[in-house]
Design a protein around this motif. Structure first.
Motif, PDB file in Angstrom:
ATOM      1  N   GLY A   1       1.146   2.343 -14.851  1.00 48.57           N
ATOM      2  CA  GLY A   1       0.774   0.932 -14.906  1.00 48.57           C
ATOM      3  C   GLY A   1       1.186   0.200 -13.643  1.00 48.57           C
ATOM      4  O   GLY A   1       0.409  -0.560 -13.055  1.00 48.57           O
ATOM      5  N   ILE A   2       2.410   0.455 -13.197  1.00 47.34           N
ATOM      6  CA  ILE A   2       2.898  -0.230 -11.997  1.00 47.34           C
ATOM      7  C   ILE A   2       2.078   0.175 -10.775  1.00 47.34           C
ATOM      8  O   ILE A   2       1.758  -0.657  -9.919  1.00 47.34           O
ATOM      9  CB  ILE A   2       4.406   0.058 -11.813  1.00 47.34           C
ATOM     10  N   ALA A   3       1.689   1.454 -10.725  1.00 49.63           N
ATOM     11  CA  ALA A   3       0.844   1.907  -9.617  1.00 49.63           C
ATOM     12  C   ALA A   3      -0.475   1.138  -9.607  1.00 49.63           C
ATOM     13  O   ALA A   3      -0.948   0.702  -8.547  1.00 49.63           O
ATOM     14  CB  ALA A   3       0.587   3.407  -9.732  1.00 49.63           C
ATOM     15  N   ALA A   4      -1.070   0.945 -10.799  1.00 52.70           N
ATOM     16  CA  ALA A   4      -2.327   0.199 -10.885  1.00 52.70           C
ATOM     17  C   ALA A   4      -2.126  -1.238 -10.422  1.00 52.70           C
ATOM     18  O   ALA A   4      -2.943  -1.819  -9.705  1.00 52.70           O
ATOM     19  CB  ALA A   4      -2.868   0.223 -12.316  1.00 52.70           C
ATOM     20  N   SER A   5      -0.984  -1.802 -10.849  1.00 54.57           N
ATOM     21  CA  SER A   5      -0.688  -3.179 -10.488  1.00 54.57           C
ATOM     22  C   SER A   5      -0.555  -3.318  -8.962  1.00 54.57           C
ATOM     23  O   SER A   5      -1.104  -4.247  -8.364  1.00 54.57           O
ATOM     24  CB  SER A   5       0.610  -3.602 -11.174  1.00 54.57           C
ATOM     25  N   PHE A   6       0.158  -2.382  -8.349  1.00 58.10           N
ATOM     26  CA  PHE A   6       0.347  -2.444  -6.897  1.00 58.10           C
ATOM     27  C   PHE A   6      -0.970  -2.230  -6.151  1.00 58.10           C
ATOM     28  O   PHE A   6      -1.217  -2.853  -5.118  1.00 58.10           O
ATOM     29  CB  PHE A   6       1.392  -1.413  -6.458  1.00 58.10           C
ATOM     30  N   ALA A   7      -1.812  -1.337  -6.702  1.00 53.68           N
ATOM     31  CA  ALA A   7      -3.138  -1.171  -6.099  1.00 53.68           C
ATOM     32  C   ALA A   7      -3.883  -2.501  -6.143  1.00 53.68           C
ATOM     33  O   ALA A   7      -4.631  -2.850  -5.221  1.00 53.68           O
ATOM     34  CB  ALA A   7      -3.916  -0.083  -6.831  1.00 53.68           C
TER      35      ALA A   7
ATOM     36  N   MET B   1       0.825  -1.195   0.000  1.00 52.88           N
ATOM     37  CA  MET B   1       0.000   0.000   0.000  1.00 52.88           C
ATOM     38  C   MET B   1       0.871   1.260   0.000  1.00 52.88           C
ATOM     39  O   MET B   1       0.653   2.178  -0.789  1.00 52.88           O
ATOM     40  CB  MET B   1      -0.911  -0.004   1.231  1.00 52.88           C
ATOM     41  N   GLY B   2       1.877   1.262   0.876  1.00 51.27           N
ATOM     42  CA  GLY B   2       2.787   2.405   0.939  1.00 51.27           C
ATOM     43  C   GLY B   2       3.465   2.638  -0.400  1.00 51.27           C
ATOM     44  O   GLY B   2       3.510   3.763  -0.912  1.00 51.27           O
ATOM     45  N   LEU B   3       3.960   1.560  -1.011  1.00 49.70           N
ATOM     46  CA  LEU B   3       4.638   1.688  -2.308  1.00 49.70           C
ATOM     47  C   LEU B   3       3.672   2.190  -3.372  1.00 49.70           C
ATOM     48  O   LEU B   3       4.017   3.008  -4.217  1.00 49.70           O
ATOM     49  CB  LEU B   3       5.225   0.330  -2.728  1.00 49.70           C
ATOM     50  N   SER B   4       2.448   1.694  -3.307  1.00 47.67           N
ATOM     51  CA  SER B   4       1.439   2.067  -4.295  1.00 47.67           C
ATOM     52  C   SER B   4       1.131   3.558  -4.207  1.00 47.67           C
ATOM     53  O   SER B   4       1.039   4.255  -5.225  1.00 47.67           O
ATOM     54  CB  SER B   4       0.185   1.237  -4.037  1.00 47.67           C
ATOM     55  N   VAL B   5       0.984   4.059  -2.978  1.00 41.33           N
ATOM     56  CA  VAL B   5       0.739   5.492  -2.787  1.00 41.33           C
ATOM     57  C   VAL B   5       1.945   6.287  -3.290  1.00 41.33           C
ATOM     58  O   VAL B   5       1.805   7.282  -4.004  1.00 41.33           O
ATOM     59  CB  VAL B   5       0.451   5.807  -1.305  1.00 41.33           C
ATOM     60  N   LEU B   6       3.133   5.814  -2.932  1.00 41.64           N
ATOM     61  CA  LEU B   6       4.362   6.500  -3.347  1.00 41.64           C
ATOM     62  C   LEU B   6       4.439   6.606  -4.873  1.00 41.64           C
ATOM     63  O   LEU B   6       4.562   7.699  -5.431  1.00 41.64           O
ATOM     64  CB  LEU B   6       5.581   5.739  -2.798  1.00 41.64           C
ATOM     65  N   ILE B   7       4.315   5.468  -5.557  1.00 38.01           N
ATOM     66  CA  ILE B   7       4.453   5.470  -7.021  1.00 38.01           C
ATOM     67  C   ILE B   7       3.323   6.260  -7.674  1.00 38.01           C
ATOM     68  O   ILE B   7       3.540   7.077  -8.573  1.00 38.01           O
ATOM     69  CB  ILE B   7       4.481   4.025  -7.566  1.00 38.01           C
ATOM     70  N   GLY B   8       2.101   6.047  -7.196  1.00 41.96           N
ATOM     71  CA  GLY B   8       0.951   6.730  -7.787  1.00 41.96           C
ATOM     72  C   GLY B   8       1.039   8.238  -7.646  1.00 41.96           C
ATOM     73  O   GLY B   8       0.799   8.973  -8.601  1.00 41.96           O
ATOM     74  N   ALA B   9       1.413   8.708  -6.451  1.00 41.11           N
ATOM     75  CA  ALA B   9       1.469  10.154  -6.223  1.00 41.11           C
ATOM     76  C   ALA B   9       2.635  10.784  -6.974  1.00 41.11           C
ATOM     77  O   ALA B   9       2.513  11.880  -7.524  1.00 41.11           O
ATOM     78  CB  ALA B   9       1.569  10.443  -4.728  1.00 41.11           C
ATOM     79  N   VAL B  10       3.784  10.094  -7.041  1.00 46.12           N
ATOM     80  CA  VAL B  10       4.922  10.599  -7.813  1.00 46.12           C
ATOM     81  C   VAL B  10       4.517  10.711  -9.286  1.00 46.12           C
ATOM     82  O   VAL B  10       4.795  11.707  -9.957  1.00 46.12           O
ATOM     83  CB  VAL B  10       6.162   9.683  -7.655  1.00 46.12           C
ATOM     84  N   THR B  11       3.810   9.684  -9.784  1.00 46.51           N
ATOM     85  CA  THR B  11       3.337   9.725 -11.173  1.00 46.51           C
ATOM     86  C   THR B  11       2.424  10.931 -11.391  1.00 46.51           C
ATOM     87  O   THR B  11       2.511  11.610 -12.414  1.00 46.51           O
ATOM     88  CB  THR B  11       2.560   8.433 -11.515  1.00 46.51           C
ATOM     89  N   PHE B  12       1.567  11.185 -10.425  1.00 43.62           N
ATOM     90  CA  PHE B  12       0.595  12.281 -10.555  1.00 43.62           C
ATOM     91  C   PHE B  12       1.298  13.633 -10.668  1.00 43.62           C
ATOM     92  O   PHE B  12       1.175  14.327 -11.683  1.00 43.62           O
ATOM     93  CB  PHE B  12      -0.351  12.266  -9.353  1.00 43.62           C
ATOM     94  N   THR B  13       2.053  14.004  -9.635  1.00 47.42           N
ATOM     95  CA  THR B  13       2.647  15.343  -9.682  1.00 47.42           C
ATOM     96  C   THR B  13       3.746  15.421 -10.743  1.00 47.42           C
ATOM     97  O   THR B  13       3.904  16.448 -11.395  1.00 47.42           O
ATOM     98  CB  THR B  13       3.203  15.766  -8.304  1.00 47.42           C
ATOM     99  N   GLY B  14       4.464  14.321 -10.946  1.00 49.89           N
ATOM    100  CA  GLY B  14       5.472  14.302 -12.007  1.00 49.89           C
ATOM    101  C   GLY B  14       4.838  14.565 -13.362  1.00 49.89           C
ATOM    102  O   GLY B  14       5.346  15.345 -14.174  1.00 49.89           O
ATOM    103  N   SER B  15       3.692  13.949 -13.615  1.00 52.56           N
ATOM    104  CA  SER B  15       3.003  14.133 -14.891  1.00 52.56           C
ATOM    105  C   SER B  15       2.496  15.555 -15.048  1.00 52.56           C
ATOM    106  O   SER B  15       2.517  16.122 -16.141  1.00 52.56           O
ATOM    107  CB  SER B  15       1.822  13.170 -14.999  1.00 52.56           C
TER     108      SER B  15
END
Lengths: 471, 97
Positions: free
Chosen positions: A231-237, A133-147
């Motif tokens: 994609g990886i964020a979705a996978s981790f979710a 869960m922690g990794l998923s939030v990390l990757i997803g949020a980085v993807t969001f603001t990075g994008s």
């Protein structure tokens, strides 16, 4: 839902949902497979969207879902916004749109992981789930603001150059460590909300800092990488909520993004690590060498180019992003049509980083009704240049710079280029003698068989159309 | 933990499938590939539905609702714009003005 489905069916429902998910996965894979040819690609995309539809519908049948009002509202709002964006966007703005969509996918996955935690605060999630869960939030949020930063850079809202400050790498690493510490803290105190907020906050900042330091020229790499991360964020979710459909689909997208990232890096002769952590890329300082001395250029006008091309056997057009900026893709097609009527073999040679994202130039030319059978990628066209009478280089610079092959000291040395200098004659359509993104002098312009045709790409091409018609 | 390992198996195998399938996509179609793949990553919508609809507290419902909005934009917009692009890829110039 009870009213629609007999009670006795419920024992079978979980299996039914899982099987439908499997069918959706198969549809995704078949859909992606059909993308291997332009002839079948459209049906492939439709298969994939059918898979998505199936996945969503069967999820709604799930007995766990009891409140539909928020679902309905969310789906309606999202559909309207998504459809409006998809219909309105100009093809030149495709990189911006994909960047934003990547970001939305990322934040949605981060929210799903967060939601899974907020859903069960009374009973702690198992440690393994908390970690993911922690990794998923990390990757997803980085993807969001990075994008979002990538979008702003592409759109010119913030300057495209790499924004650098001292100790930037160190700061990023410290923040990453803090985020990982937050995950550790969460594992120790699974019911505490503070570590969850810490991970989220740090991730949001990290995404901004991570992309802000990457130059505009490297954006194709960044978009591909963010695509992979979404994609990886979705996978981790999917790991967090134990859903195979998410795990597999996310992994497929993650793989796609990684492949594209790799291709983009190779096409620009850049290592991924140097894109992410080094300077060059958009800042026009490296090796600009003012050695222009007594080299001379040959300038031509539309009538000269008309004669050259109309009596040629083979003409290759090398388009760059400058063509798209000038909105000249329709005019170049008109030129190509006129030449073809005169029996000239016209082809397009497209460098992998010709646009602002992988394959962007192909889409722009397809929009101008150029049949895809005339589009050749770098490997296909490079052996043809020595048999080519005239090459028209329009709005491209670094991707045709022979320095990449001849000058080991050049920052672009080793980058695969289009060997246009092997052709009998080259006409370069250019605004001025300014350097390209990499800020490097282009030896091609001073070659004996190179002719410079100055002006805005659209205006010069329109003049060329007139001149060819007058022949 | 067992389910984590099992999920990891699926994840790694799916990555290999992804690499195999996608490395066959030609350069010409890389932009539609990316936007189409992007739409597929909106599959997280399925997770969002479960969270927003399970009636497990206001916070979870709001988070789920936001996730649904973002994921749906991604899915609907992604598939539609990919379709719009792929429609333009034609063999011959038949429907030209």
């Amino acid at each position: 839902m009870e009213t629609f489905i007999p009670e006795s069916w419920y024992s079978f429902l979980p299996n039914f949902v899982e099987l439908a998910y499997l069918a959706a996965i198969v549809l995704f894979i078949l859909g992606l497979k059909r993308l291997s040819s332009p002839a079948t690609a459209r049906s492939g995309n439709q298969l994939a969207s059918l898979g998505m539809f199936l996945g969503v519908i069967v999820t709604l049948l799930d007995r766990e879902i009891i409140a539909f009002e928020y679902i309905l509202a969310g789906v309606i709002v999202g559909s309207l916004l998504g459809a409006a964006a998809a219909k309105k966007v100009e093809m030149t703005k495709m990189p911006e749109l994909v960047a934003v969509f990547n970001g939305f996918g990322g934040i949605a996955s981060a929210l799903v992981a967060l939601g899974a935690w907020f859903r069960v605060t009374e009973a702690a999630l198992p440690a393994a789930d908390l970690l993911i869960m922690g990794l998923s939030v990390l990757i997803g949020a980085v993807t969001f603001t990075g994008s979002l930063v990538a979008f702003a850079k592409l759109n010119g809202l913030i300057k495209g150059n790499a924004i650098l400050f001292p100790l930037q790498n160190a700061l990023n690493q410290v923040l990453l460590l803090v985020a990982l510490f937050g995950i550790g803290w969460l594992l120790a105190q699974p019911l505490e909300v503070a570590p969850v907020l810490l991970i989220s906050g740090i991730s949001i900042v990290l995404g901004v800092l991570f992309v802000i330091r990457i130059g505009g020229a490297d954006m194709p790499v960044v978009i591909s990488l963010l695509n992979s991360l979404s994609g990886i964020a979705a996978s981790f979710a999917g790991f967090v909520i134990d859903n195979n459909l998410l795990i597999v689909s996310g992994a497929l997208v993650g793989a796609a993004g990684l492949i594209l990232t790799d291709i983009m890096c190779k096409s620009m002769n850049r290592k991924l690590t140097s894109v992410l952590f080094a300077k060059f890329g958009g800042s026009g300082t490296a090796g600009a060498g003012a050695d222009t001395g007594d080299k001379s250029i040959r300038e031509v006008q539309s009538t000269d180019v008309a004669v050259m091309t109309a009596y040629a056997k083979r003409v290759v057009v090398v388009p760059g992003y400058g063509l798209a900026v000038a909105q000249a893709q329709h005019v170049i097609r008109e030129v190509a049509d006129l030449l073809q009527k005169k029996g000239v073999d016209v082809r397009y040679g497209i460098h992998p980083v010709a646009g602002r994202m992988p394959g962007h130039m192909n889409v722009l030319l397809a929009e101008a009704n150029v049949p895809y059978s005339q589009l050749f990628d770098m490997e296909e066209i490079n052996d043809e240049f020595f048999r080519t009478d005239v090459v028209l280089v329009i709005g491209a610079n670094d991707v045709v710079n022979p320095q990449a092959k001849t000058n080991p000291g050049s920052p672009i040395y080793g980058m695969p280029i289009l060997n246009v200098d092997e052709a009998k004659q080259v006409v370069v359509f250019k605004r001025s003698m300014n350097t390209g993104y990499a800020g490097i002098e282009n030896d091609l312009f001073y070659n004996e068989n190179t002719y410079m045709y100055f002006g805005d790409a659209k205006g010069t091409l329109e003049d060329l159309v007139r001149s060819i018609k007058e022949l | 933990m067992e389910s984590l390992i099992f999920n990891l198996f699926i994840f790694v195998l799916a990555c290999f499938v992804g690499f195999e399938v996608i490395s066959k996509v030609p350069t010409t179609l890389h932009t539609p590939l990316m936007s189409g793949a992007n739409a597929i990553s909106g599959i997280t919508l399925v997770g969002a539905l479960a969270i927003a609809g399970s009636g497990s507290g206001t916070t979870a419902t709001i988070i789920g609702f936001l996730a649904i909005v973002f994921a749906t934009i991604n899915v609907v917009g992604g598939f539609m714009v990919t379709d719009r692009m792929l429609e333009m890829f034609k063999k011959k110039k038949e429907d030209e003005a």
